[in-house]
Design a protein around this motif. Structure first.
Motif, mmCIF file in Angstrom:
data_model
loop_
_atom_site.group_PDB
_atom_site.id
_atom_site.type_symbol
_atom_site.label_atom_id
_atom_site.label_comp_id
_atom_site.label_asym_id
_atom_site.label_seq_id
_atom_site.Cartn_x
_atom_site.Cartn_y
_atom_site.Cartn_z
ATOM 1 N N ILE A 1 27.643 52.786 33.841
ATOM 2 C CA ILE A 1 27.919 51.369 33.656
ATOM 3 C C ILE A 1 29.100 51.178 32.710
ATOM 4 C CG2 ILE A 1 27.029 49.174 32.781
ATOM 5 C CD1 ILE A 1 24.250 50.086 33.581
ATOM 6 N N ILE B 1 47.167 38.178 38.595
ATOM 7 C CA ILE B 1 47.651 39.405 37.965
ATOM 8 C C ILE B 1 49.171 39.362 37.832
ATOM 9 C CG2 ILE B 1 47.811 41.905 38.220
ATOM 10 C CD1 ILE B 1 45.074 41.707 39.686
ATOM 11 N N THR C 1 39.341 40.614 35.911
ATOM 12 C CA THR C 1 38.933 41.787 36.674
ATOM 13 C C THR C 1 39.924 42.930 36.463
ATOM 14 O OG1 THR C 1 38.149 40.246 38.338
ATOM 15 C CG2 THR C 1 38.210 42.552 38.970
ATOM 16 N N TYR C 2 41.204 42.569 36.460
ATOM 17 C CA TYR C 2 42.261 43.558 36.275
ATOM 18 C C TYR C 2 42.124 44.241 34.914
ATOM 19 C CZ TYR C 2 47.067 45.348 36.055
ATOM 20 O OH TYR C 2 48.173 46.132 35.956
ATOM 21 N N LEU D 1 39.165 46.487 34.877
ATOM 22 C CA LEU D 1 39.455 47.740 35.581
ATOM 23 C C LEU D 1 40.231 48.683 34.665
ATOM 24 C CD1 LEU D 1 40.706 47.219 39.226
ATOM 25 C CD2 LEU D 1 39.106 48.938 38.422
ATOM 26 N N ARG E 1 37.934 49.946 32.078
ATOM 27 C CA ARG E 1 36.699 50.453 32.663
ATOM 28 C C ARG E 1 35.469 49.725 32.123
ATOM 29 N NH1 ARG E 1 37.600 53.383 36.378
ATOM 30 N NH2 ARG E 1 39.487 54.628 36.531
ATOM 31 N N TYR F 1 32.906 47.981 33.379
ATOM 32 C CA TYR F 1 32.314 47.684 34.684
ATOM 33 C C TYR F 1 31.392 46.477 34.687
ATOM 34 C CZ TYR F 1 34.097 52.225 36.050
ATOM 35 O OH TYR F 1 34.913 53.272 36.313
ATOM 36 N N ILE G 1 33.204 43.497 35.868
ATOM 37 C CA ILE G 1 33.498 43.438 37.312
ATOM 38 C C ILE G 1 32.238 43.050 38.070
ATOM 39 C CG2 ILE G 1 34.528 44.659 39.259
ATOM 40 C CD1 ILE G 1 35.778 46.577 37.401
ATOM 41 N N GLN G 2 31.102 43.629 37.671
ATOM 42 C CA GLN G 2 29.844 43.285 38.333
ATOM 43 C C GLN G 2 29.546 41.800 38.185
ATOM 44 O OE1 GLN G 2 26.708 45.825 36.937
ATOM 45 N NE2 GLN G 2 27.271 47.354 38.453
ATOM 46 N N VAL H 1 31.708 39.343 37.651
ATOM 47 C CA VAL H 1 32.647 38.557 38.447
ATOM 48 C C VAL H 1 32.228 38.583 39.914
ATOM 49 C CG1 VAL H 1 35.018 38.394 39.271
ATOM 50 C CG2 VAL H 1 34.590 38.883 36.877
#
Lengths: 281, 325
Positions: B38, B269, B280-281, B284, B287, B289, B292-293, B295
């Motif tokens: 995670i 972006i 999100t960028y 990423l 890292r 995560y 991202i989950q 979003v």
């Protein structure tokens, strides 16, 4: 289904433009080793060189030859585009045709899955999965295919449903033909023009998605990609290097997508004959 | 109206379940410690043992899988999407802070591009086969081929770098202390380029669909009747043909919303616009995560909800649609 795809495409100027541009990019990709002159990922100390005879598009921030990257990038885009289109069309055709033939509960379940996949924002799913998997080219191809067949399945199912009632299929069935035999012997071949159109649009999606993912940083580090080139070039937008770095990559990508779009659109009368007779747009 | 089909409800349920199970299973499928999956190795090194222990307890990672699932849903139910180690704040708070910018961008560009696309589609379909129609069709199809982020970059280079008349990044000028009208102007200035990129990238969808429908609608007998009555061109074009050509557009809005959201991710972006896409960028890059989950879950829920509403409104707009299929 009696339609001549070749005629549809060559009878529209957009179709001809699409075929020409696509052929150009395919040639670029095929002869990449001859045209490139440099190893596209070999770095050198000569960074940010302006275009010259030895480096037609100059070099980037780590001294890689941009022209070589552009040429090899065509390979990546085309390979991923074609393979994903092939896999997802195959998957879509199988699901769609089998749903139409088998019907009942199976049909209902498959179609709900298709509908669900259509409303889900696929790109974020891809970002999430790819972030965990640290992708290679092959993972990207598999992921894009697994998440790209739903539209095709729906179209194939609708067409297969009407084909199923046709005389020759009914005849084959009365001779005891099984579902698989019917599917691959009668339904899928008759659907080939529609599958080709679906293939073209799947390819368009895949090329776009690969570049987009590479642009936000999800790509195979060992492979040259136009999306990666655009991301790297954008970071140096304050220098004038974007003229021979960002623009060629962006234009190449756009040209590929436009050519595929035009080919697809010129085939559209196959899907919707009411559009036929369209003045040669 | 009352019978909203079971079919649609089921579709949305499956879609949501798919996202939820992806969020639940993915980190746990990875080899090794799910906490590491995670949060990533880098984050785990920086975390204090207390925080690690708290997170293990929070996600019930020391318990059986089905208990973890229970804990996961219980947390979701309380609006707990996890903890972002990079922003050092609950994921929900981080996401909600960025959401307004994305909503602004998505809402405006969907509205403008759809209205403009429909009008262009009506005009183009009405003139089918003429030179104007052909030019518009070819032009918009070509435009459709440009990836949204490349359109963004070209606009950025033209208006931001070369001409220098619009800001290059962000949503408001930092530390400017603007208020009132000046603030609105500042926000609009920052919004202009991302909005233009998204609108241009999306224009063709509404246009192509309206034009295609227009061509079929124009052949309907009621068009002949309307013409025979001696109605004016404008009435014929917009009230009779145009209005009927709009129905498929309404159906597609839900799906387009998903497309525009995707486009926003990329465009944000390019312009470092502080919405969900840029978030999100960043997530990423670092890292993170959990972000991202979060979003993914939020955006998917929003898109599903919008589709649901389109379904509802559709039966109002076209009384012929019966949902008793």
């Amino acid at each position: 289904m009696h339609v001549d795809l070749k005629r549809e495409v060559t009878h529209s100027s957009a179709g001809i433009f699409g075929i020409t541009a696509l052929a150009l990019i395919v040639l670029l990709a095929l002869f990449a080793p001859l045209l490139a002159g440099y190893d596209p990922i070999a770095q050198s100390v000569h960074s940010f060189l302006a275009p010259s005879w030895s480096h037609p598009l100059g070099t980037n921030h780590v001294g890689q030859d941009i022209w070589s990257q552009l040429v090899y990038g065509a390979r990546t885009s085309l390979m991923i585009g074609v393979l994903v289109a092939l896999l997802s069309t195959l998957l879509g055709a199988t699901v769609g045709a089998s749903a139409a033939l088998i019907g009942g509960m199976y049909d209902r379940i498959m179609m709900r899955i298709v509908d669900a996949l259509i409303v889900i924002p696929i790109i974020i799913v891809l970002i999430l999965v790819a972030a965990y998997l640290r992708p290679s080219v092959w993972t990207i191809i598999v992921l894009l295919s697994l998440l790209g067949w739903q539209g095709g399945a729906r179209i194939v199912r609708a067409q297969a449903l009407s084909l199923k009632e046709k005389m020759h299929v009914a005849a084959a069935r009365s001779f005891g033909a099984g579902t698989l035999y019917l599917m691959y012997r009668h339904i899928v071949p008759d659907l080939s023009p529609i599958l080709l159109v679906e293939f073209i649009y799947a390819m368009r999606r895949a090329v776009f998605m690969e570049a987009g993912l590479a642009f936000i940083g999800i790509s195979d580090p060992n492979v040259v990609s136009w999306g990666v080139m655009m991301r790297e070039a954008l970071e140096y937008s304050y220098l004038n290097v974007w003229v021979w770095w960002l623009l060629p990559a962006g234009i190449a990508l756009s040209l590929l997508i436009i050519s595929v779009t035009f080919i697809g659109h010129s085939m559209e009368p196959v899907m919707d004959p009411r559009l036929r007779g369209e003045a040669s747009a | 109206m009352r019978i909203l089909s079971k079919r649609n409800a089921l579709t949305y349920a499956i879609a949501l379940l798919f996202i939820l199970s992806l969020n639940f299973i993915l980190p746990r499928l990875m080899p090794g410690d799910p906490l590491m999956a995670i949060y990533g190795k880098e984050a785990l090194v920086q975390m204090s043992p207390q925080l690690q222990a708290e997170l293990v307890h929070r996600f019930s990672l020391d318990q059986a899988l089905w208990q973890q699932l229970g804990a996961y849903f219980a947390a979701l139910f309380h609006g707990d999407l996890g903890y972002s180690y990079y922003y050092n704040a609950p994921v929900v708070n981080v996401i909600l802070g960025r959401l307004p910018w994305t909503l602004l961008l998505v809402g405006l560009s969907l509205l403008i591009s759809t209205v403009l696309g429909v009008v262009l589609g009506i005009e183009s379909g009405w003139r089918r086969g003429t030179r104007t129609d052909r030019t518009m069709l070819t032009g918009l199809m070509a435009l459709n081929g440009f990836p949204d982020f490349f359109i963004g970059m070209v606009l950025l280079l033209m208006f931001g770098v070369l001409l220098g008349i619009l800001p290059l990044a962000g949503a408001i000028s930092p530390y400017s202390g603007l208020s009132g009208g000046a603030l609105v102007l500042d926000v609009l200035k920052h919004l202009a380029l991302p909005l233009a990129s998204l609108t241009l990238a999306h224009l063709a969808s509404g246009y192509l669909l309206t034009r295609n429908t227009m061509i079929t609608v124009l052949k309907e007998p009621y068009m002949l009747t309307a013409k025979a009555k001696g109605l004016s061109q404008r009435l014929l074009k917009y009230r009779h043909a145009g209005r009927n050509s709009m129905l498929p557009v309404i159906t597609m809005t839900g799906i387009w919303l998903g497309k525009v959201v995707t486009g926003t991710l990329f465009v944000e972006i390019v312009f470092s616009y502080p919405g969900l896409g840029y978030l999100t960028y960043e997530a990423l890059l670092f890292r993170d995560y959990a972000i991202i989950q979060g979003v993914l879950l939020l955006v998917a829920t929003l898109v599903l909800a919008a589709n649901f509403m389109v379904d509802l409104s559709y039966s109002r707009l076209d009384p012929r649609v019966s949902y008793a299929r």
